[in-house]
Design a protein around this motif. Structure first.
Motif, short mmCIF file in Angstrom:
data_model
loop_
_atom_site.label_atom_id
_atom_site.label_comp_id
_atom_site.label_asym_id
_atom_site.label_seq_id
_atom_site.Cartn_x
_atom_site.Cartn_y
_atom_site.Cartn_z
N PHE A 131 -28.58 -25.25 13.68
CA PHE A 131 -27.42 -25.60 14.50
C PHE A 131 -27.81 -26.71 15.47
O PHE A 131 -28.88 -26.67 16.08
N LEU A 132 -26.92 -27.70 15.60
CA LEU A 132 -27.16 -28.78 16.56
C LEU A 132 -26.04 -28.81 17.59
O LEU A 132 -24.86 -28.94 17.25
N SER A 155 -30.60 -35.49 14.98
CA SER A 155 -29.68 -35.82 13.88
C SER A 155 -30.36 -35.74 12.53
O SER A 155 -29.76 -35.31 11.55
N ALA A 162 -30.67 -32.27 11.50
CA ALA A 162 -29.37 -31.72 11.10
C ALA A 162 -28.85 -32.37 9.82
O ALA A 162 -27.88 -31.90 9.24
N GLY A 163 -29.45 -33.49 9.41
CA GLY A 163 -29.12 -34.05 8.10
C GLY A 163 -28.20 -35.25 8.10
O GLY A 163 -27.53 -35.52 7.11
N LYS A 164 -28.16 -35.99 9.19
CA LYS A 164 -27.27 -37.15 9.21
C LYS A 164 -27.74 -38.21 8.22
O LYS A 164 -28.88 -38.68 8.27
N GLU A 165 -26.84 -38.60 7.31
CA GLU A 165 -27.23 -39.49 6.22
C GLU A 165 -27.47 -40.93 6.65
O GLU A 165 -28.18 -41.67 5.97
N ALA A 178 -27.64 -31.15 2.13
CA ALA A 178 -26.53 -31.70 2.92
C ALA A 178 -26.45 -31.00 4.28
O ALA A 178 -26.92 -29.87 4.42
N PRO A 179 -25.86 -31.68 5.27
CA PRO A 179 -25.77 -31.07 6.61
C PRO A 179 -25.16 -29.67 6.60
O PRO A 179 -25.64 -28.77 7.29
N GLU A 180 -24.09 -29.49 5.77
CA GLU A 180 -23.45 -28.17 5.77
C GLU A 180 -24.38 -27.09 5.18
O GLU A 180 -24.38 -25.95 5.63
N ALA A 205 -26.67 -26.05 7.78
CA ALA A 205 -25.98 -25.12 8.67
C ALA A 205 -25.98 -23.72 8.05
O ALA A 205 -26.22 -22.73 8.73
#
Ligand SMILES: Nc1ncnc2c1ncn2[C@@H]1O[C@H](COP(=O)(O)OP(=O)(O)OP(=O)(O)O)[C@@H](O)[C@H]1O
Ligand SMILES: [Mg+2]
Lengths: 427, 250
Positions: free
Chosen positions: B81-82, B45, B48-51, B71-73, B76
């Motif tokens: 990719f997670l 996570s 992938a960038g979970k805040e 940011a997560p996007e 991406a």
């Protein structure tokens, strides 16, 4: 607020009106002390000195207002400008069905039988705003669909307010009678064209006879100076199917009093709503379904998205009489608050006197699911679009049952616009 | 490609990652194993960038760029990719529409035009056939009511559609039957090339027979306590984690 006294004493419904005036005078406007008006205050509206009848007739060009019509398809149109019928913008018919005006129905003898049978028969004689409308209303839509008939196209009822009056009170009155095996689709919309104050107190009576099908769509996307109290009363007979969809996106204060009375068996009543509010907007949905006979169903599904300082109310009352066995009554109200300052009051009210019934109700109030947001983001969808997608999907259930595809697309777009995004597809 | 340097991360004052160092080069496959609760999904996570997770020390670098403010996007869009251990159900959005949105958002971010509809359909057909996914599936709401295995297969379908540079697979094998495991592994192997890297999180040696790792790491209590080649996975299968836990406690 003052009412001019221009009531026609010779009129056949004079008695109904006098009674309504008497009832209104004894009750007055509802206040927050009334349980049913606990969360919706009319105070700010009642301070305004509204004029009831516009001083002069106003006109509009079709090009000015085309966008408010469902112009992608052909429709019958009953159009009012500041409460006065606009024959220029309307398209009525008497070809096998009557899609015309309340003022004609009230005065012409050929309509008298229908009027005697139905007018003010399901509308409340107690509820104060309904009685106010009964007392003073003189115009609206009159739709009569005889046995086994179906109009060739949907009917649009549109009220424009030009803003030529500083503040205007409109009291439209609609009567809709759909006989045995007949069908009807109606789209109703109220649109104010300036920021001048408009207050609409509308009453609609709908009668669905045996096996009739009626779909009624209310598009409430008015501007910030417009307030509306909608009182809709529906009486259904055996195996009839009536749905009312309410799309509440605009307006300052909107109160929807939606009342279904099931006077027969195997009836289906559907109430759906999508509410998306921001600013200081207020929408109050008060629904009532009265199950009076066995083997009937009712489905309610209201979704709300509240932002900024907006406030919402959902109060869903279901009454199941003792003889109304095998009733299926479903009620669902789900809300998402996207601002700390937005509030929603939601309350189911069940009064069930039969023992063999299926009743389910659920209310939820939540924020958007953070895990779902993250999931969408990891797929490259920016947070803003991801939020919109989730909200869009949230409201989607309600759109699924819209049976006019062009209307569905319109509402889809309105939702996307309200949420401030462009999506690459329609749900 | 991916460099993790002395990574410390916490959630609600609880430190979960306690100094992780890891480097994945293009063309490599790494596996992470480790007991429940050791921090594997948290690591995934954070990459992938979970805040929700706060990085207190160290950081994550992708193609030599610190991802801290990404940011997560955007991650991406850069090609991360997670595949989720627990994919989220999104009622009301079909798999197809979701994929269209995801692909076009990524293209937009890269300054490309939207993918033409026929090309999109062709791509969807190709990838769903590769993963043996029924067409009917694609019009259903994303993950809603999908079985455990169906969800995992759908994750790999999304991966195949998005063609990431770095794929992180968090327990993609759990919930898959034997045939599905082979199909999914095959899908992953099709993606991996000298330009891509794969990070596989798993509890079982079985997946690693199909997706053969160059390195195996053991995560315990927020730290990598042992690294080795694929033989380490076999050893773990045999001996469990106790011997490592004791070693790391010393
Ligand atoms: N949001 C959170 N709030 C509090 N604790 C959390 C949160 N997320 C994870 N944790 C805790 O962090 C630790 C590591 O969790 P994580 O999900 O990363 O483990 P894992 O190695 O993936 O385990 P498993 O093999 O069971 O999937 C666990 O103790 C977990 O309870
Ligand atoms: Mg995990």
């Amino acid at each position: 607020m003052a009412f001019e006294n221009t009531i026609d004493v010779e009129h056949p419904i004079h008695d109904i009106r006098s009674e309504a005036i008497k009832n209104f005078e004894s009750k007055g406007f509802p206040s927050k002390k009334d349980e049913a008006w606990k969360y919706t205050s009319l105070n700010s509206l009642l301070k305004v000195d509204f004029s009831i009848f516009p001083k002069e007739e106003n006109t509009l060009e079709y090009s000015q207002v085309k966008k408010y019509f469902l112009h992608e398809i052909d429709t019958y149109k009953i159009v009012f400008i500041d409460g006065i019928y606009s024959s220029y913008l309307s398209e009525t018919t008497h070809d096998g069905v009557d899609i015309c005006l309340m003022s004609s129905a009230l005065t012409k003898p050929m309509y008298q039988e229908v009027m005697d049978t139905y007018f003010n028969k399901v509308a409340s004689k107690e509820e104060s705003l309904t009685t106010l409308n009964t007392a003073f209303s003189r115009e609206g839509a009159y739709i009569y669909i005889p046995k086994s008939k179906m109009p060739k196209k949907p009917v649009e009822i549109i009220h424009f307010a030009t803003g030529n009056e500083a503040s205007l009170l409109l009291q439209p009155r609609n009567l809709i009678v759909v006989e045995e095996n007949a069908e009807l689709q109606v789209i109703e919309r109220h649109q104010s064209l300036t920021q001048n104050e408009v207050f609409t107190n509308s009453v609609t009576e709908i009668f669905a006879d045996k096996n009739a099908i009626v779909d009624y769509y209310k598009v409430q996307n008015n501007n910030a100076a417009a307030s509306m109290i909608d009182n809709t009363y529906i009486s259904q007979k055996d195996t009839s199917n009536v749905s009312v969809h309410t799309f509440s996106f605009g307006g300052k204060l909107t109160r929807n009093n939606l009342n279904f009375y099931q006077n027969g068996e195997h009836i289906n009543s559907t109430m759906k709503g999508v509410t998306i509010l921001g600013d200081k907007q207020h929408v109050d949905h008060h629904t009532l379904v009265h199950h009076k006979q066995p083997n009937c169903e009712s489905h309610q599904d209201y979704k709300g998205i509240y932002g900024e300082n907006s406030t919402g109310v959902f109060n869903g009352k279901i009454i199941v009489d003792k003889i109304a066995q095998k009733t299926n009554a479903f009620q669902q109200n789900n809300n998402v608050l996207i601002s700390d300052k937005a509030t929603i009051n939601t309350k189911p009210q069940l009064e069930i006197f039969a023992d063999d019934v299926k009743c389910s109700h659920g209310c939820t109030i939540g924020q958007l699911d953070e895990d779902a947001l993250f999931y969408l983001q990891t797929r490259g969808i920016p947070k803003k679009e991801a939020r919109a997608l989730l909200m869009y999907a949230f409201a989607n259930n309600v759109l699924q049952s819209v049976r006019i595809p062009e209307l569905k697309k319109r509402i889809n777009k309105l939702i996307a616009m309200k949420l401030g995004v462009r999506l690459g597809f329609e749900l | 490609m991916l460099k993790i340097k002395d990574l410390h991360a916490k959630v609600e004052d609880k430190e979960i990652l306690k100094g992780i160092n890891l480097e994945l080069k293009a063309g490599e496959v790494h596996a992470i194993m480790g007991p429940n609760g050791s921090g594997k999904s948290t690591l995934a996570s954070v990459i992938a960038g979970k805040e929700e997770f706060e990085i207190t020390k160290g950081g994550v670098f992708f193609e030599n760029e610190d991802l801290e403010d990404t940011a997560p996007e955007e991650r991406a869009h850069k090609g991360i990719f997670l595949s989720f251990q627990y994919p989220v159900e999104i009622p009301g959005v079909s798999v197809t529409n979701f994929m269209k949105t995801a692909i076009n958002e990524s293209r937009k971010a890269r300054g490309m035009e939207e993918m033409p509809a026929n090309e999109m359909l062709k791509l969807i057909r190709e990838k769903s056939e590769m993963l043996d996914i029924d067409r009917k599936f694609l019009s259903r709401s994303l993950n809603e009511g999908f079985s455990g295995g169906e969800k995992k297969r759908n994750e790999i379908f999304q991966m195949a559609m998005l063609e990431p540079k770095l794929a992180i697979l968090d327990e993609t094998d759990s919930g898959l039957d034997i045939d599905a495991l082979r199909i999914v592994a095959n899908g992953v192997n099709k993606l991996s090339s000298k330009d891509n890297a794969v990070l596989v999180i798993t509890h079982y040696q079985r997946l690693l027979e199909y997706i053969v790792p160059d390195f195996v790491h053991v995560l315990h209590d927020g730290k990598i306590v042992k690294s080795g080649d694929k033989a380490l996975a076999l050893e773990l299968e045999e001996k469990g984690y106790d011997w490592l836990k004791q070693e790391s406690a010393v």
